[in-house]
Design a protein around this motif. Structure first.
Motif, PDB file in Angstrom:
ATOM      1  N   ALA A  49       3.044  25.956  21.756  1.00 53.54           N
ATOM      2  CA  ALA A  49       2.001  25.827  20.766  1.00 53.54           C
ATOM      3  C   ALA A  49       2.367  26.656  19.551  1.00 53.54           C
ATOM      4  O   ALA A  49       3.756  27.136  19.473  1.00 53.54           O
ATOM      5  CB  ALA A  49       0.740  26.536  21.288  1.00 53.54           C
ATOM      6  N   ARG A  50       1.581  26.448  18.429  1.00 44.48           N
ATOM      7  CA  ARG A  50       1.723  27.178  17.222  1.00 44.48           C
ATOM      8  C   ARG A  50       0.587  27.745  16.557  1.00 44.48           C
ATOM      9  O   ARG A  50      -0.470  27.070  17.026  1.00 44.48           O
ATOM     10  CB  ARG A  50       2.628  26.357  16.415  1.00 44.48           C
ATOM     11  N   VAL A  51       0.552  28.561  15.556  1.00 39.50           N
ATOM     12  CA  VAL A  51      -0.660  28.849  14.767  1.00 39.50           C
ATOM     13  C   VAL A  51      -0.141  28.964  13.446  1.00 39.50           C
ATOM     14  O   VAL A  51       1.177  29.349  12.968  1.00 39.50           O
ATOM     15  CB  VAL A  51      -1.290  30.278  15.310  1.00 39.50           C
ATOM     16  N   ARG A  52      -0.833  29.066  12.505  1.00 37.68           N
ATOM     17  CA  ARG A  52      -0.704  28.889  10.938  1.00 37.68           C
ATOM     18  C   ARG A  52      -0.202  30.374  10.443  1.00 37.68           C
ATOM     19  O   ARG A  52      -0.835  31.272  11.144  1.00 37.68           O
ATOM     20  CB  ARG A  52      -1.542  28.308  10.005  1.00 37.68           C
ATOM     21  N   ASP A  53       0.848  30.459   9.550  1.00 35.71           N
ATOM     22  CA  ASP A  53       1.238  31.678   9.068  1.00 35.71           C
ATOM     23  C   ASP A  53       0.087  32.125   8.104  1.00 35.71           C
ATOM     24  O   ASP A  53      -0.278  31.423   7.252  1.00 35.71           O
ATOM     25  CB  ASP A  53       2.405  31.389   8.375  1.00 35.71           C
ATOM     26  N   THR A  54      -0.116  33.327   8.085  1.00 30.20           N
ATOM     27  CA  THR A  54      -1.089  33.923   7.290  1.00 30.20           C
ATOM     28  C   THR A  54      -0.450  35.244   6.568  1.00 30.20           C
ATOM     29  O   THR A  54      -1.022  35.935   6.016  1.00 30.20           O
ATOM     30  CB  THR A  54      -2.217  34.466   8.091  1.00 30.20           C
ATOM     31  N   ARG A 104      15.026  29.876   9.788  1.00 28.58           N
ATOM     32  CA  ARG A 104      14.791  29.915   8.323  1.00 28.58           C
ATOM     33  C   ARG A 104      16.213  30.250   7.493  1.00 28.58           C
ATOM     34  O   ARG A 104      16.812  31.263   7.845  1.00 28.58           O
ATOM     35  CB  ARG A 104      13.695  30.819   7.894  1.00 28.58           C
ATOM     36  N   PRO A 105      16.759  29.488   6.696  1.00 28.69           N
ATOM     37  CA  PRO A 105      17.709  29.633   5.977  1.00 28.69           C
ATOM     38  C   PRO A 105      17.996  31.016   4.988  1.00 28.69           C
ATOM     39  O   PRO A 105      18.773  31.825   5.035  1.00 28.69           O
ATOM     40  CB  PRO A 105      18.295  28.669   5.038  1.00 28.69           C
ATOM     41  N   ASP A 106      16.299  31.328   4.489  1.00 23.48           N
ATOM     42  CA  ASP A 106      16.528  32.526   3.719  1.00 23.48           C
ATOM     43  C   ASP A 106      16.043  33.793   4.534  1.00 23.48           C
ATOM     44  O   ASP A 106      15.609  34.752   3.970  1.00 23.48           O
ATOM     45  CB  ASP A 106      15.510  32.019   2.728  1.00 23.48           C
ATOM     46  N   LEU A 138       8.601  32.067  13.020  1.00 25.24           N
ATOM     47  CA  LEU A 138       8.277  31.342  11.884  1.00 25.24           C
ATOM     48  C   LEU A 138       9.175  30.346  11.368  1.00 25.24           C
ATOM     49  O   LEU A 138      10.381  30.482  11.294  1.00 25.24           O
ATOM     50  CB  LEU A 138       8.180  32.453  10.780  1.00 25.24           C
ATOM     51  N   ASP A 139       8.595  29.255  11.038  1.00 25.21           N
ATOM     52  CA  ASP A 139       8.904  27.779  10.388  1.00 25.21           C
ATOM     53  C   ASP A 139       8.251  27.049   9.956  1.00 25.21           C
ATOM     54  O   ASP A 139       7.039  26.761  10.404  1.00 25.21           O
ATOM     55  CB  ASP A 139      10.062  27.324  11.633  1.00 25.21           C
ATOM     56  N   THR A 140       8.382  26.694   8.654  1.00 24.93           N
ATOM     57  CA  THR A 140       7.642  25.887   7.747  1.00 24.93           C
ATOM     58  C   THR A 140       6.032  26.103   7.745  1.00 24.93           C
ATOM     59  O   THR A 140       5.350  25.463   8.072  1.00 24.93           O
ATOM     60  CB  THR A 140       7.911  24.556   8.292  1.00 24.93           C
ATOM     61  N   GLY A 141       5.779  27.291   7.682  1.00 27.93           N
ATOM     62  CA  GLY A 141       4.386  27.721   7.625  1.00 27.93           C
ATOM     63  C   GLY A 141       3.529  28.001   8.828  1.00 27.93           C
ATOM     64  O   GLY A 141       2.549  27.904   9.032  1.00 27.93           O
ATOM     65  N   TRP A 142       4.256  27.776   9.906  1.00 30.02           N
ATOM     66  CA  TRP A 142       3.688  28.026  11.574  1.00 30.02           C
ATOM     67  C   TRP A 142       4.552  29.120  12.118  1.00 30.02           C
ATOM     68  O   TRP A 142       5.825  29.128  12.046  1.00 30.02           O
ATOM     69  CB  TRP A 142       3.843  26.640  12.022  1.00 30.02           C
ATOM     70  N   TRP A 143       3.829  29.672  13.170  1.00 32.19           N
ATOM     71  CA  TRP A 143       4.576  30.585  14.025  1.00 32.19           C
ATOM     72  C   TRP A 143       4.462  29.790  15.484  1.00 32.19           C
ATOM     73  O   TRP A 143       3.455  29.215  15.762  1.00 32.19           O
ATOM     74  CB  TRP A 143       3.752  31.885  14.251  1.00 32.19           C
ATOM     75  N   TYR A 144       5.834  29.471  15.996  1.00 36.71           N
ATOM     76  CA  TYR A 144       5.700  28.782  17.134  1.00 36.71           C
ATOM     77  C   TYR A 144       6.231  29.784  18.440  1.00 36.71           C
ATOM     78  O   TYR A 144       6.895  30.734  18.271  1.00 36.71           O
ATOM     79  CB  TYR A 144       7.000  27.568  17.162  1.00 36.71           C
ATOM     80  N   TYR A 145       5.480  29.211  19.563  1.00 36.35           N
ATOM     81  CA  TYR A 145       5.836  30.019  20.594  1.00 36.35           C
ATOM     82  C   TYR A 145       5.538  29.341  21.854  1.00 36.35           C
ATOM     83  O   TYR A 145       5.130  28.288  21.911  1.00 36.35           O
ATOM     84  CB  TYR A 145       4.802  31.487  20.576  1.00 36.35           C
ATOM     85  N   SER A 146       5.936  29.991  23.131  1.00 35.32           N
ATOM     86  CA  SER A 146       5.487  29.165  24.377  1.00 35.32           C
ATOM     87  C   SER A 146       4.720  30.307  24.858  1.00 35.32           C
ATOM     88  O   SER A 146       4.726  31.393  24.922  1.00 35.32           O
ATOM     89  CB  SER A 146       6.869  28.891  25.179  1.00 35.32           C
ATOM     90  N   ARG A 147       3.889  29.861  25.904  1.00 33.12           N
ATOM     91  CA  ARG A 147       3.341  30.887  26.883  1.00 33.12           C
ATOM     92  C   ARG A 147       3.079  30.305  28.359  1.00 33.12           C
ATOM     93  O   ARG A 147       2.973  28.957  28.626  1.00 33.12           O
ATOM     94  CB  ARG A 147       1.718  31.164  26.264  1.00 33.12           C
ATOM     95  N   THR A 148       2.901  31.158  29.183  1.00 31.26           N
ATOM     96  CA  THR A 148       2.783  30.968  30.630  1.00 31.26           C
ATOM     97  C   THR A 148       1.563  31.373  30.958  1.00 31.26           C
ATOM     98  O   THR A 148       0.827  32.520  30.625  1.00 31.26           O
ATOM     99  CB  THR A 148       3.842  31.331  31.551  1.00 31.26           C
TER     100      THR A 148
END
Length: 726
Positions: A127-132, A410-412, A107-117
């Protein structure tokens, strides 16, 4: 220095036979390629040394390329009988790997970042998807709602023999992405900036950069690092996104050739940190990321022998340094200019500890360190007044395991992500709660085919070196393997630059273990496993300790019964390749087979030439043989290329890449030429082979399937020489 070059040229060519070869058919074994002698004489410290093969350094010479092609063809011919075993090992690696898979999202700045094979694809998709409000439940192979593809590795790599990312940085706010691409393997990258709101490339004009990219806080500009002709990172430039690169501004330049440079943003993106370092001395500079016109501020001027690195928190600096302790300590200092007298100790090492660095968060600092040779993560809690107080270690078990801090943007954060693995436990992505101090495993790498860690055993053993020093060794074998003197074995080592070769899980290694091979890592002096003194005791005038430690561990494996004395192999790469060359010269009778990967085997020639990449910065590691005759004599005594003996040698496989910038291909090429003309062993039985990847770099082939084929070839050669045919 005097160079006398002859005009002699007796370059010979070899054409491989059309039919496949078998070692049982002696008459069909081809003659190895031989380069002609073109003597070059170097003179240092009143010694003339003639080198017949230095002319092979020029990769633009058509004869050199032809020789490399012939070496590859010769290796193909000499290993043709191993093709079924190579294919079998490749199949084992492939069948144990979950080819369609997902990394744990971050999670970073409202998005979830990942890689996939994806099965059949060489490279991952980022890729990324929005944080819900909760971590997304993603399933490998299934469609992902709302997914935004950031970098499509398979598409970008189309038509390229080599593809690797050198940077992947999102801007503050998450609307821009900077990534850097290398398509030759020389570790010089082209920078691409993408607008993630429109999915359009908005800037791709900057070419040939090094490692290190960071955005300004308002992402109108990007900082990047340039390397010089010797591939030393030496400049930081500021580029206005979308502008002509000719208008870029030089922000910082390091002229001392001993110093390397790293650059990146702080966790809160408010500062850009420029970290400079030689082998013994550090210096750091800070840039205010909120102002593209800001200039670097030196935190504390360099002082010979003071090695320090910096982590920028929101309201202070954490400085890891060795001013008071050889094991380093962590100090707190004010942001900006912070001379040594402002450093206040936060954590000092206990006996047997080596502090490696700090990661700052709002409520804690995470300290990466080593204790009694084992990796550790120590959490320092922050009190309400901002001071650091209670310390506790992230709990782990066992001596043969590795824990490392993971990706935590995330610093927090109230959960700290880390990785955990051992020789038999596949890598796990874990999180420890700062509230409960309990850890959870988010994902463990899945090993297919019914893998069970209980089928194997791992242990830490201690071997007494010839001078009485105890050398730690990590050993793994199939559970039913006992030290009865009959087992094949493979010993791995590195031993330079204070780099630690910590226990890790490698799927391809199972192809050794399942065939009864005992695998061991010798944590020899010159590495960092036991701290800074361990490193100091394996460099400069004490470098021989690195080689004798490895030999002593090899002899222990034989004498203790773990390995059959006729079935011991050795493996190492880069500086570990120098180790392979040295131990082969010093104890050729001990080894049945040696794999030297991208080996630094012509060390003295390289270190005597300050115009070559990396040389000047290496003088603090090996010494300066130009100015110091004692160092010259010492390096002359162990540099592998210059000390090949007329003796029976093991079978040798040297692997390299044409575009390797760190260790030039010429070193193993020269080495195998001189080996073949010098050693007395039967080269039909114990061949000396070179494999050169013609479009690759220091790490070999880049695509995962290509890399598996490459490793399968290496393992098949090793197994064959250890007497294992299937």
């Amino acid at each position: 220095m005097n160079l006398a070059i002859s005009n002699a040229s007796d370059f010979t060519r070899w054409t491989p036979p059309a039919a496949a070869l078998t070692l049982s058919d002696v008459t069909s074994i081809p003659t190895p390629p031989r380069a002609g002698h073109r003597p070059i004489t170097r003179t240092f410290h009143d010694e003339d040394v003639t080198d017949n093969y230095e002319w092979l350094r020029d990769k633009d010479d058509a004869e050199v390329i032809a020789l490399l092609d012939e070496e590859n063809a010769y290796t193909d011919a000499r290993t043709a009988h191993l093709k079924p075993l190579q294919d079998k090992i490749f199949g084992e690696i492939k069948s144990r790997t979950k080819e369609t898979d997902l990394a744990v999202p971050v999670l970073d700045t409202g998005w979830w970042y990942y890689s996939r094979t994806i099965e059949g694809q060489q490279y991952p998709i980022y890729a990324r998807v929005r944080d819900t409000g909760a971590r997304p439940e993603l399933v490998a192979g299934e469609a992902i709602d709302g997914e935004q593809i950031l970098v499509d590795g398979p598409t970008l790599a189309e038509g390229e023999e080599f593809f690797r990312l050198g940077a992947f940085e999102t801007a503050p706010g998450g609307n821009l992405l900077a990534y850097a691409v290398d398509t030759s393997g020389d570790e010089r990258f082209d920078l691409v900036i993408k607008d993630l709101q429109t999915d359009e490339i908005i800037d791709d004009a900057i070419r040939g950069i090094g490692y290190g990219v960071a955005f300004t806080l308002e992402p109108t500009h990007v900082y990047y690092v340039r390397v010089n002709e010797a591939w030393r990172p030496h400049q930081v430039w500021c580029h206005e996104i979308g502008a002509d690169p000719n208008t870029d501004e030089l922000v910082f330049q390091e002229d001392d050739e001993r110093f390397w440079m790293g650059m990146g943003a702080s966790r809160d993106n408010r500062h850009i940190v420029i970290q400079l370092g030689s082998s013994t001395t550090g210096e750091a500079h800070l840039i205010d990321a909120s102002d593209s016109a800001a200039r670097p501020v030196c935190i504390a001027p360099r002082r010979a022998g003071l090695d320090y690195s910096v982590e920028a928190a929101a309201d202070h600096l954490l400085i890891t340094h060795n001013a008071q302790h050889i094991g380093f300590e962590v100090a707190r200092a004010p942001l900006g200019v912070a001379p040594e007298d402002t450093w206040q100790t936060v954590l000092a090492p206990a006996a047997g500890e080596r502090i490696l660095g700090a990661d700052a968060f709002e409520s804690v600092a995470v300290i990466s360190m080593r204790s009694a040779g084992v990796t550790t993560l120590r959490i320092l809690e922050r009190a309400e007044d901002g001071s650091y107080g209670e310390a506790w270690d992230v709990p782990t078990e066992g001596e043969v395991r590795t824990i490392e801090i993971g990706t935590n943007p995330r610093p927090d954060a109230r959960e700290i992500r880390y990785s955990l693995a051992s020789l038999i436990i596949p890598p796990s992505v874990c999180e420890v709660s700062l509230d409960t101090r309990e850890s959870v495993v988010l994902k463990q790498t899945e090993v297919l085919g019914g893998y069970d860690p209980a089928d194997y055993t791992e242990r830490r053993i201690w071997v007494e070196a010839r001078d009485g020093t105890r050398i730690p060794v990590s050993l793994v074998a199939r559970a039913d393997v006992t030290p009865d003197g009959s087992n094949p074995g493979l010993l791995y080592g590195y031993g330079s630059y204070e780099i630690s070769i910590d226990p890790s899980f490698v799927i391809s290694r199972l192809s050794l273990l399942d065939r009864g091979v005992v695998f061991a890592i010798a944590h020899i002096r010159g590495g960092g496993e036991m701290g800074r003194q361990w490193y100091d005791d394996g460099k400069l005038d004490r470098k021989l300790n690195t080689f004798t430690d490895f030999i002593d561990v090899g002899r222990y494996l034989v004498e203790s019964g773990w390995v059959d004395p006729a079935r011991l192999g050795a493996e190492g790469g880069s500086a570990g390749g120098l180790l392979m060359g040295a131990i082969t010269n010093m104890a050729p009778e001990l080894w049945r087979v040696v794999h030297a990967a991208v080996p630094f085997v012509d060390a003295l020639t390289t270190i005597l030439n300050p115009e070559l990449p990396l040389t000047v910065g290496e003088w603090e590691e090996w010494g300066n043989p130009i100015e110091d005759e004692a160092i010259y004599r010492l390096m002359r005594s162990y540099s592998p290329y210059e000390n090949i003996a007329e003796a029976d040698y093991p079978a040798i496989l040297a692997t390299t890449s044409l575009n390797d910038t760190r260790v030039f291909f010429v070193e193993p090429l020269k080495w195998v030429q001189r080996l073949r003309e010098t050693v007395t062993s039967d080269q039909d039985e114990r061949p000396i082979l070179l494999r050169c990847q013609m479009v690759a770099g220091h790490g070999g082939k880049s695509g995962r399937y290509d890399a598996w084929h490459e490793r399968a070839e290496q393992l098949a050669f090793i197994l064959d020489q250890l007497g294992i045919e299937d």
